[in-house]
Design a protein around this motif. Structure first.
Motif, PDB file in Angstrom:
ATOM      1  N   VAL A 182      20.638  -2.172 -15.889  1.00 32.34           N
ATOM      2  CA  VAL A 182      21.423  -1.581 -14.805  1.00 32.34           C
ATOM      3  C   VAL A 182      21.060  -0.112 -14.622  1.00 32.34           C
ATOM      4  O   VAL A 182      20.873   0.358 -13.495  1.00 32.34           O
ATOM      5  N   ALA A 183      20.941   0.623 -15.727  1.00 29.30           N
ATOM      6  CA  ALA A 183      20.618   2.055 -15.651  1.00 29.30           C
ATOM      7  C   ALA A 183      19.265   2.297 -14.995  1.00 29.30           C
ATOM      8  O   ALA A 183      19.077   3.276 -14.269  1.00 29.30           O
ATOM      9  N   GLN A 184      18.314   1.398 -15.218  1.00 26.88           N
ATOM     10  CA  GLN A 184      16.977   1.553 -14.645  1.00 26.88           C
ATOM     11  C   GLN A 184      16.916   1.104 -13.184  1.00 26.88           C
ATOM     12  O   GLN A 184      15.893   1.293 -12.527  1.00 26.88           O
ATOM     13  N   ASN A 185      18.003   0.535 -12.692  1.00 27.12           N
ATOM     14  CA  ASN A 185      18.030   0.025 -11.325  1.00 27.12           C
ATOM     15  C   ASN A 185      19.213   0.559 -10.531  1.00 27.12           C
ATOM     16  O   ASN A 185      19.833  -0.163  -9.754  1.00 27.12           O
ATOM     17  N   VAL A 186      19.508   1.828 -10.728  1.00 25.25           N
ATOM     18  CA  VAL A 186      20.596   2.441  -9.972  1.00 25.25           C
ATOM     19  C   VAL A 186      20.122   2.811  -8.570  1.00 25.25           C
ATOM     20  O   VAL A 186      18.938   2.980  -8.318  1.00 25.25           O
ATOM     21  N   GLY A 187      21.055   2.905  -7.663  1.00 27.42           N
ATOM     22  CA  GLY A 187      20.754   3.264  -6.276  1.00 27.42           C
ATOM     23  C   GLY A 187      22.008   3.703  -5.566  1.00 27.42           C
ATOM     24  O   GLY A 187      23.002   4.071  -6.192  1.00 27.42           O
ATOM     25  N   ARG A 188      21.961   3.659  -4.255  1.00 26.02           N
ATOM     26  CA  ARG A 188      23.122   4.087  -3.478  1.00 26.02           C
ATOM     27  C   ARG A 188      24.271   3.095  -3.633  1.00 26.02           C
ATOM     28  O   ARG A 188      24.084   1.949  -4.013  1.00 26.02           O
ATOM     29  N   THR A 189      25.446   3.562  -3.252  1.00 21.13           N
ATOM     30  CA  THR A 189      26.609   2.676  -3.248  1.00 21.13           C
ATOM     31  C   THR A 189      26.439   1.627  -2.152  1.00 21.13           C
ATOM     32  O   THR A 189      25.660   1.804  -1.214  1.00 21.13           O
ATOM     33  N   SER A 190      27.167   0.537  -2.272  1.00 26.72           N
ATOM     34  CA  SER A 190      27.075  -0.551  -1.304  1.00 26.72           C
ATOM     35  C   SER A 190      28.449  -1.164  -1.101  1.00 26.72           C
ATOM     36  O   SER A 190      29.415  -0.831  -1.802  1.00 26.72           O
ATOM     37  N   ARG A 191      28.536  -2.073  -0.162  1.00 26.54           N
ATOM     38  CA  ARG A 191      29.803  -2.776   0.026  1.00 26.54           C
ATOM     39  C   ARG A 191      30.163  -3.556  -1.232  1.00 26.54           C
ATOM     40  O   ARG A 191      31.339  -3.703  -1.575  1.00 26.54           O
ATOM     41  N   PHE A 192      29.170  -4.036  -1.948  1.00 29.86           N
ATOM     42  CA  PHE A 192      29.413  -4.793  -3.176  1.00 29.86           C
ATOM     43  C   PHE A 192      30.010  -3.894  -4.258  1.00 29.86           C
ATOM     44  O   PHE A 192      31.004  -4.250  -4.895  1.00 29.86           O
ATOM     45  N   THR A 193      29.411  -2.719  -4.472  1.00 29.28           N
ATOM     46  CA  THR A 193      29.907  -1.843  -5.543  1.00 29.28           C
ATOM     47  C   THR A 193      31.291  -1.289  -5.203  1.00 29.28           C
ATOM     48  O   THR A 193      32.178  -1.265  -6.054  1.00 29.28           O
ATOM     49  N   CYS A 194      31.489  -0.855  -3.974  1.00 30.89           N
ATOM     50  CA  CYS A 194      32.821  -0.362  -3.595  1.00 30.89           C
ATOM     51  C   CYS A 194      33.846  -1.490  -3.676  1.00 30.89           C
ATOM     52  O   CYS A 194      34.979  -1.299  -4.119  1.00 30.89           O
ATOM     53  N   GLY A 195      33.404  -2.675  -3.238  1.00 27.86           N
ATOM     54  CA  GLY A 195      34.309  -3.813  -3.210  1.00 27.86           C
ATOM     55  C   GLY A 195      34.715  -4.316  -4.574  1.00 27.86           C
ATOM     56  O   GLY A 195      35.732  -5.006  -4.704  1.00 27.86           O
ATOM     57  N   ASN A 196      33.920  -4.015  -5.614  1.00 29.32           N
ATOM     58  CA  ASN A 196      34.287  -4.438  -6.963  1.00 29.32           C
ATOM     59  C   ASN A 196      35.711  -4.040  -7.314  1.00 29.32           C
ATOM     60  O   ASN A 196      36.400  -4.746  -8.056  1.00 29.32           O
ATOM     61  N   CYS A 197      36.151  -2.919  -6.798  1.00 31.98           N
ATOM     62  CA  CYS A 197      37.536  -2.503  -7.018  1.00 31.98           C
ATOM     63  C   CYS A 197      38.392  -2.706  -5.770  1.00 31.98           C
ATOM     64  O   CYS A 197      39.475  -3.279  -5.828  1.00 31.98           O
ATOM     65  N   HIS A 198      37.900  -2.232  -4.626  1.00 27.00           N
ATOM     66  CA  HIS A 198      38.744  -2.189  -3.433  1.00 27.00           C
ATOM     67  C   HIS A 198      39.001  -3.558  -2.821  1.00 27.00           C
ATOM     68  O   HIS A 198      39.993  -3.739  -2.115  1.00 27.00           O
ATOM     69  N   PHE A 199      38.133  -4.523  -3.045  1.00 30.37           N
ATOM     70  CA  PHE A 199      38.380  -5.870  -2.527  1.00 30.37           C
ATOM     71  C   PHE A 199      39.398  -6.629  -3.379  1.00 30.37           C
ATOM     72  O   PHE A 199      40.038  -7.556  -2.891  1.00 30.37           O
ATOM     73  N   TYR A 200      39.525  -6.243  -4.652  1.00 33.02           N
ATOM     74  CA  TYR A 200      40.314  -7.048  -5.586  1.00 33.02           C
ATOM     75  C   TYR A 200      41.584  -6.345  -6.058  1.00 33.02           C
ATOM     76  O   TYR A 200      42.190  -6.747  -7.048  1.00 33.02           O
ATOM     77  N   GLY A 201      42.001  -5.275  -5.364  1.00 30.71           N
ATOM     78  CA  GLY A 201      43.238  -4.596  -5.719  1.00 30.71           C
ATOM     79  C   GLY A 201      44.431  -5.525  -5.629  1.00 30.71           C
ATOM     80  O   GLY A 201      44.497  -6.388  -4.751  1.00 30.71           O
ATOM     81  N   GLY A 202      45.378  -5.380  -6.534  1.00 25.50           N
ATOM     82  CA  GLY A 202      46.563  -6.228  -6.536  1.00 25.50           C
ATOM     83  C   GLY A 202      46.414  -7.482  -7.358  1.00 25.50           C
ATOM     84  O   GLY A 202      47.342  -8.290  -7.428  1.00 25.50           O
ATOM     85  N   GLY A 203      45.230  -7.667  -7.973  1.00 24.06           N
ATOM     86  CA  GLY A 203      45.079  -8.774  -8.903  1.00 24.06           C
ATOM     87  C   GLY A 203      44.158  -9.889  -8.479  1.00 24.06           C
ATOM     88  O   GLY A 203      43.797 -10.733  -9.298  1.00 24.06           O
ATOM     89  N   ALA A 204      43.742  -9.923  -7.198  1.00 29.22           N
ATOM     90  CA  ALA A 204      42.849 -10.991  -6.762  1.00 29.22           C
ATOM     91  C   ALA A 204      42.215 -10.601  -5.430  1.00 29.22           C
ATOM     92  O   ALA A 204      42.586  -9.600  -4.800  1.00 29.22           O
ATOM     93  N   ASP A 205      41.275 -11.412  -4.999  1.00 24.79           N
ATOM     94  CA  ASP A 205      40.504 -11.141  -3.793  1.00 24.79           C
ATOM     95  C   ASP A 205      41.414 -11.052  -2.566  1.00 24.79           C
ATOM     96  O   ASP A 205      42.158 -11.979  -2.251  1.00 24.79           O
TER      97      ASP A 205
END
Length: 560
Positions: A182-205
């Motif tokens: 993962v460290a060797q393959n870092v890049g810009r933020t994406s909908r996937f990375t932001c969504g890891n938290c913001h899509f699943y707030g409250g306990g589920a998708d």
């Protein structure tokens, strides 16, 4: 010439918006990290090693990005704290109450699994630690970086299994993370990375926001015209721009009405987190329907262009009744509780006709919805919260966050909201909301393990007192109060052809039927004025008919 002039009016702002937006294809990263980056992290010697923990990766990152952690330490993403400049309230996840799991206090390991740091396990977490900043959670491009739901922000250091099978949380298997990869393959933020938290707030998708869920990872144009994976493909950062890691667009300090218009680099007013910053203050072509541009003064773009939310096939929670928790537990034929291997009651889980959970013993009763029509309110960008130390009226519905604004307010416009309702515990003697200790698998006082409200409220409220969120301990007498919480809707923007038509609002039973304080043509009427108008119309018609009759009679009496 006229067509050419109109094309300039339409095309120039669009071109400016796209230039300012920069590259929008940040969601489809290639192996090896961000293809547009000037650095290939896979060649860095410091990253070509085995990492035993994620903080070790952060140390390696900071050897080059020396100021990154210091910058993050100043952001709401790190502190979970925000002092509102107008209301004076101290907000943020660290302090506010919600209608989902109630409060961060005493539930740290579970709640902080979405913190951009490592190890926030209790009230003594060191917010000055640079080593505990999580660089990978935002900059992973491999989509293999996962953080278990109760690891206080740490990633999975080993496979998480149950009954010999890999545990899946938020649609992601909890396999051991290869930190070096993962460290060797870092890049810009994406909908996937932001969504890891913001899509699943409250306990589920999709549970919490309604307009944020996993369907936005690769949406089509009908779901979101900006994030359309085959079209504009905007990432979150296209609009939520950042300066020194401070991301614009927080709902704690929203801009309900942007009078600055199209964003020009160098202006210091919050980046592109508004529709006007790309589309201007008169976004509709004047030669098509200039009346639409007159609406911008009092109607937000979102009100017309997001006809419904939870449209991507993921349901959002609309009701959570905590008063039903602990009432149903698995029992044998003799009526005795059935215990698991740890000697604890076994939960009952029920589902509705659509397959959504409708009851859980440790959480209570739920309702879900898809293609939900928003509620509409006047909104000036400010939301006032009910905190643990605020007295409530238990005979009324408690607005955990109250929307501010009115028709007379020059900064207010009509905005769409998700309204979440339910019931949550309060202290009958102090008339204040209570913090509940819900999570703790090894803990005999957590509600989710032992189903004892008294113990859970004692521990949760005590922690809130120790941290200064509450001034009084739990009295021992509790009840449940009706509540509501509002979430501004700003995502899932539909194409123009799917925007609301005039009749959707300008009708007696339209979407704005319950929004008072102003006169709306087509919706409102004044009976006495209608009668006067009818009399005037009939009188005019009668006069015309009499005049016509007179002309006819005169013409008949003339000699031929």
């Amino acid at each position: 010439m006229r067509l050419r002039r109109h094309m300039r009016i339409i095309v120039f702002p669009v071109l400016i918006g796209l230039v300012l937006a920069g590259p929008c294809h940040a969601d489809l990263q290639t192996a090896g990290g961000d293809a547009s980056s000037t650095a290939d992290h896979g060649t860095f010697k410091i990253l070509k090693r085995e990492f035993k923990s994620a903080p070790e990766v952060t140390e390696a990152c900071l050897s080059c990005h020396t100021e990154a952690a210091k910058q993050l330490h100043q952001t709401t993403h790190w502190t979970w704290e925000y002092k509102h400049p107008v209301t004076g309230q101290l907000l943020g996840k660290k302090h506010e109450v919600n209608v989902f799991c109630g409060s961060l206090r005493s539930n740290y390991r579970r709640c902080t699994s979405c913190h951009i740091g490592y190890g926030w396990e209790d009230r003594d977490f060191d917010f000055t630690s640079e080593r505990n900043v999580d660089c990978l959670v935002c900059h992973d491009t491999t989509r293999t970086y996962v953080k278990p739901s109760a690891a206080a922000g740490h990633p999975a250091y080993h496979d998480v299994t149950r009954d010999g099978e890999i545990v899946v949380e938020n649609d992601k298997p909890l396999r051991a993370v290869d930190l070096a990869l993962v460290a060797q393959n870092v890049g810009r933020t994406s909908r996937f990375t932001c969504g890891n938290c913001h899509f699943y707030g409250g306990g589920a998708d999709g549970v919490k926001h309604g307009d944020l869920d996993s369907s936005l990872i690769a949406p089509d144009k009908s779901l979101d015209v900006h994030m359309d994976a085959a079209g504009l493909d905007f990432s979150c950062a296209t609009c939520h721009t950042a300066e020194a890691h401070d991301v614009a667009g927080s709902h704690y300090s929203m801009q309900a009405r942007d009078e600055h218009g199209i964003d020009i680099p160098g202006r210091a007013y919050g980046g592109r987190a508004s529709c006007e910053s790309c589309h201007g203050t008169r976004p509709h072509p004047a030669n098509v329907n200039n009346k639409l541009n007159d609406h911008v003064n009092k109607v937000s773009c979102q009100a017309c262009h997001i006809p419904s939310f939870a449209r991507g096939g993921v349901a959002t929670k609309t009701l959570w009744d905590w008063s039903q928790a602990t009432l149903k537990l698995k029992r044998d034929e003799a009526g005795e509780l059935v215990l698991n291997e740890q000697g604890r009651p076994i939960r009952v889980v029920e589902y509705d006709e659509h397959g959504h959970p409708s009851y859980m013993s440790h959480k209570g009763y739920f309702e879900h919805g898809e293609n939900v029509v928003p509620e509409y309110h006047w909104f000036d960008g400010q939301i006032r919260y009910t905190l643990l130390d605020d007295e409530i009226n238990p005979t009324e519905t408690v607005s955990v966050n109250s929307i501010q604004g009115s028709y007379e307010d020059p900064d207010a416009r009509i905005w769409p909201f998700k309204r979440m309702v339910g019931k949550q515990p309060y202290d009958k003697q102090t008339n204040r909301l209570l913090a509940t200790h819900v999570y703790g698998p090894e803990d005999k006082t957590s509600l989710w393990s032992n189903y004892d409200w008294i113990k859970a409220l004692e521990v949760g409220q005590h922690e809130a007192v120790l941290t200064g969120e509450a001034g009084q301990e739990f009295s021992g007498e509790f009840g449940f109060v009706k509540n509501e919480m509002y979430w501004p809707i700003t995502h899932m923007v539909a194409p123009g052809k799917d925007a609301l038509n005039c009749a959707a609002c300008h009708a007696p039973d339209g979407r704005l039927a319950g929004l008072g304080g102003f006169y709306m043509p087509g919706r409102d009427s004044f009976p006495w004025l209608d009668r006067i108008g009818l009399i005037a119309v009939l009188g005019t018609l009668g006069g015309v008919l009499l005049h016509l009759l007179g002309r006819i009679l005169i013409s008949l009496r003339k000699p031929s």
